[in-house]
Design an enzyme around this catalytic site. Structure first.
Site, short mmCIF file in Angstrom:
data_model
loop_
_atom_site.label_atom_id
_atom_site.label_comp_id
_atom_site.label_asym_id
_atom_site.label_seq_id
_atom_site.Cartn_x
_atom_site.Cartn_y
_atom_site.Cartn_z
CE LYS A 173 2.65 10.65 13.85
NZ LYS A 173 2.85 9.26 13.67
N GLY A 226 -6.76 9.94 8.82
CA GLY A 226 -6.39 8.90 9.83
C GLY A 226 -8.18 8.82 10.39
CB THR A 228 -13.74 10.17 13.00
OG1 THR A 228 -14.14 9.80 11.52
CG2 THR A 228 -14.59 11.07 13.25
CB THR A 230 -6.99 10.78 15.34
OG1 THR A 230 -6.87 9.65 15.87
CG2 THR A 230 -5.48 11.50 15.45
CD GLU A 248 -9.56 13.51 2.43
OE1 GLU A 248 -10.38 12.56 2.49
OE2 GLU A 248 -9.59 14.43 1.84
CB CYS A 282 -10.74 5.00 4.40
SG CYS A 282 -9.92 5.56 3.02
CD GLU A 383 -13.17 3.67 9.94
OE1 GLU A 383 -12.50 3.89 11.12
OE2 GLU A 383 -12.81 3.56 8.92
P1 NAD Z 1 -5.09 7.06 13.51
O1 NAD Z 1 -6.12 8.52 13.55
O2 NAD Z 1 -4.96 6.45 14.73
O3 NAD Z 1 -3.69 7.62 13.17
C1 NAD Z 1 -3.43 8.37 11.89
C2 NAD Z 1 -2.10 9.33 12.07
O4 NAD Z 1 -2.10 10.30 13.09
C3 NAD Z 1 -0.95 8.45 12.67
O5 NAD Z 1 0.48 8.98 11.83
C4 NAD Z 1 -0.87 8.77 14.03
O6 NAD Z 1 0.37 8.31 14.57
C5 NAD Z 1 -1.32 10.32 13.99
N1 NAD Z 1 -1.89 10.72 15.18
C6 NAD Z 1 -2.50 10.03 16.27
N2 NAD Z 1 -2.78 10.87 17.29
C7 NAD Z 1 -2.36 12.08 16.90
C8 NAD Z 1 -2.66 13.48 17.46
N3 NAD Z 1 -3.35 13.73 18.62
N4 NAD Z 1 -1.98 14.49 16.65
C9 NAD Z 1 -1.49 14.19 15.64
N5 NAD Z 1 -1.20 13.10 15.00
C10 NAD Z 1 -1.80 12.09 15.58
O7 NAD Z 1 -5.53 6.16 12.53
P2 NAD Z 1 -5.22 5.06 11.88
O8 NAD Z 1 -5.46 4.01 12.95
O9 NAD Z 1 -3.36 5.16 11.49
O10 NAD Z 1 -5.87 4.64 10.53
C11 NAD Z 1 -7.11 4.46 10.33
C12 NAD Z 1 -8.03 5.28 10.05
O11 NAD Z 1 -7.74 5.89 9.01
C13 NAD Z 1 -9.56 4.80 9.83
O12 NAD Z 1 -10.59 5.55 10.76
C14 NAD Z 1 -9.67 4.96 8.39
O13 NAD Z 1 -10.81 5.01 7.99
C15 NAD Z 1 -8.90 6.33 8.23
N6 NAD Z 1 -8.44 6.42 7.00
C16 NAD Z 1 -9.36 7.54 6.18
C17 NAD Z 1 -8.80 7.72 4.96
C18 NAD Z 1 -9.46 8.75 3.93
O14 NAD Z 1 -9.22 9.14 2.86
N7 NAD Z 1 -10.57 9.58 4.58
C19 NAD Z 1 -7.71 6.93 4.30
C20 NAD Z 1 -7.21 5.95 5.06
C21 NAD Z 1 -7.51 5.66 6.36
#
Ligand code: NAD
Length: 480
Positions: A173, A226, A228, A230, A248, A282, A383
């Site tokens: 997804k 995504g 922290t 989530t 991650e 990130c 963040e």
């Molecule tokens: P997010 O956590 O809002 O969403 C990430 C994904 O998870 C999306 O596809 C979203 O639809 C899905 N999601 C949301 N709620 C869910 C649930 N309850 N169950 C399953 N899936 C769910 O993150 P975002 O806003 O898309 O991305 C930004 C974040 O990602 C920042 O915190 C960033 O630091 C982090 N990030 C981390 C890395 C890494 O490698 N550590 C890389 C890129 C981004």
């Protein structure tokens, strides 16, 4: 208006609900395509297809799977211009960055793991003359791969490539904010000769489609990138089912500048680390700590370099920062700028919404530099994930280390110094999964990638990813 469709069992299909979500172009603020609002019914269909495809896909020789994956990478390379334009429009990132980073990296991810699986090996142990032990590393079944919006196709392929290479079948997804390149990519599965159901892509919100993937009992493991918050929710859902988890998560990465650094390069790399992709990576260095003797000079040069950055239409070659991904995200980032002022900070540069010719409704924000804050205030602990950076002085190496390690995150850190011993000392003591010395975002796909503390669980990259998507089994044969 273009309707994105799910890929399930080799077919492009409508969501069971018949409902669609809006996909907004962040440069104009206008809806330009529609995203399936999938739910547990679509996920159940995708998991059924992935389960059915598992014996076929995992039963193929690694070279055969690699050939299919390499063909998919060829198709990305063939269509890179279309994909880069789509990524730029969907996310707001500059076309320049999408063309030079996101899309080439997407095909590189796939080629890397297609090659890696052909070199992946497991161990054998002679137990005296009594027995021989060997290890089978077998794919564990259906993998759930959930990715964010900031590097859409780049991070999507970073997950599905090792999963598929290892022989897992996938229900993926992409983020509902940036689904377009994953949709374009979904057409390559058939063209590359992938068995139907090996790769399934379900679009929709995290709370509906994402949650359904994590909850599904036949999804044996989850690879998630995504936020922290989530990640915590996913871990709580998955733990009672003992799913394999790779998380991650977020970062609040320190960038430590010692007075003995190569000044010009340090300023240039620090600006790059702060504002690449509008600061929506990130790994961005969002807390800059500068040795007191160099502080004033560094701030002046950093602000001057930042003032040269052009915020504008992401399709223009001269643009350095496009719009932020959504109106809500810009509001969140602006909230942190307001908080920084409340906490006693001073805006040394930026902080406002710039006027961009022809795009009055885009979610643009100036690159913003804040000084005068303590390392423990909220602005420096949470963040922000936008084009906002803070700069603070430090007196001693010990103090720099204390500041660097003072957050709950531990993803990446950057150290600028020409003193080799100091570089090694800092690298050993900073609590983060990645340490860059005199550089930033210089990547080798063989290295372990991931965070400590609340930045994640597990590592991606190289053998780590192939180990994650396979389960080790010990076979012990007693010798006569
Ligand atoms: P997010 O956590 O809002 O969403 C990430 C994904 O998870 C999306 O596809 C979203 O639809 C899905 N999601 C949301 N709620 C869910 C649930 N309850 N169950 C399953 N899936 C769910 O993150 P975002 O806003 O898309 O991305 C930004 C974040 O990602 C920042 O915190 C960033 O630091 C982090 N990030 C981390 C890395 C890494 O490698 N550590 C890389 C890129 C981004």
């Amino acid at each position: 208006m273009e309707k994105i469709l799910n890929l399930i069992g080799g077919q492009h299909v409508l969501p069971a609900s018949g409902r669609f979500l809006d996909n907004v172009d962040p440069s104009t603020g206008e809806v330009y395509s529609l995203i399936p609002d999938s739910d547990q019914r679509d996920v159940a269909d995708a998991v059924t297809a992935a389960r059915a495809a598992f014996p076929v896909w995992s039963g193929m020789a690694a070279e055969k799977r690699a050939a299919v994956l390499n063909k998919m990478a060829d198709l990305i390379d063939r269509d890179w211009k279309v994909l880069a334009a789509a990524e730029s429009r969907d996310n707001g990132k500059t076309l320049k960055l999408a063309s030079t980073l996101d899309i080439p990296r997407a095909s590189a991810n796939i080629r890397f793991f297609a090659s890696g699986i052909q070199h992946f090996a497991s161990e054998a142990h002679l137990t005296g003359s009594e027995a021989v032990n060997y290890t089978i590393r077998a794919p564990w079944g259906v993998a759930g791969c959930i990715s964010p919006w900031n590097l859409p196709l780049y991070l999507f392929t970073w997950k599905i490539a090792p999963a598929l290479a290892a022989g897992c079948t996938v229900v993926a997804k992409p983020s509902e904010l940036t689904p377009m390149t994953a949709y374009l990519f979904s057409h390559y599965a058939e063209e590359a000769g992938m068995p139907a159901g090996a790769l399934n892509i379900v679009h929709g919100s995290g709370s509906s489609a994402g949650q359904a993937i994590v909850e599904h009992p036949d999804v044996a493991g989850i690879s998630f990138t995504g936020g922290t918050v989530t990640g915590r929710k996913i871990a709580a859902t998955a733990a009672p089912m003992f799913k394999k988890l790779s998380l991650e998560l977020g970062g609040k990465n320190p960038n430590i500048v010692f007075a003995d650094c190569d000044f010009e390069k340090t300023v240039q790399q620090s600006v790059r680390a702060a504002f690449t992709n509008q600061g929506e990576i990130c790994l961005c260095g969002s807390r800059i700590f500068v040795e007191a003797a160099l502080y004033e000079k560094f701030v002046a040069a950093f602000v001057q370099e930042t003032s040269r950055l052009r915020v504008g239409n992401p399709a223009d070659d001269s643009t350095d920062l496009g719009p932020l991904v959504t109106a809500a995200h810009r509001q969140k980032v602006e909230g942190y700028i307001a908080l920084a002022l409340e906490e006693g900070g001073t805006i040394a540069f930026g902080g406002r919404r710039p006027q961009v010719d022809g795009l009055p409704n885009g979610f643009f924000l100036e690159p913003t530099v804040i000084t005068g804050l303590s390392h423990h205030c909220r602005t420096n602990q949470e963040e922000i994930f936008g084009p906002v950076v803070t700069i603070m002085p430090f007196q001693t190496e010990a103090e720099a280390l204390e500041y660097a390690n003072s957050t709950t995150y531990g993803l990446a850190a950057t150290v600028f110094t020409e003193n080799l011993s100091r570089a090694h000392r800092m690298a050993a003591q900073i609590r983060s999964g990645i340490i860059w010395i005199n550089c930033w975002l210089y990547r080798d796909l063989r290295t372990p990638f991931g965070g400590m503390k609340q930045s994640g669980v597990g590592r991606e990259g190289g053998w780590e990813a192939l180990r994650f998507f396979t389960e080790a089994k010990n076979v012990c044969i007693k010798l006569p």
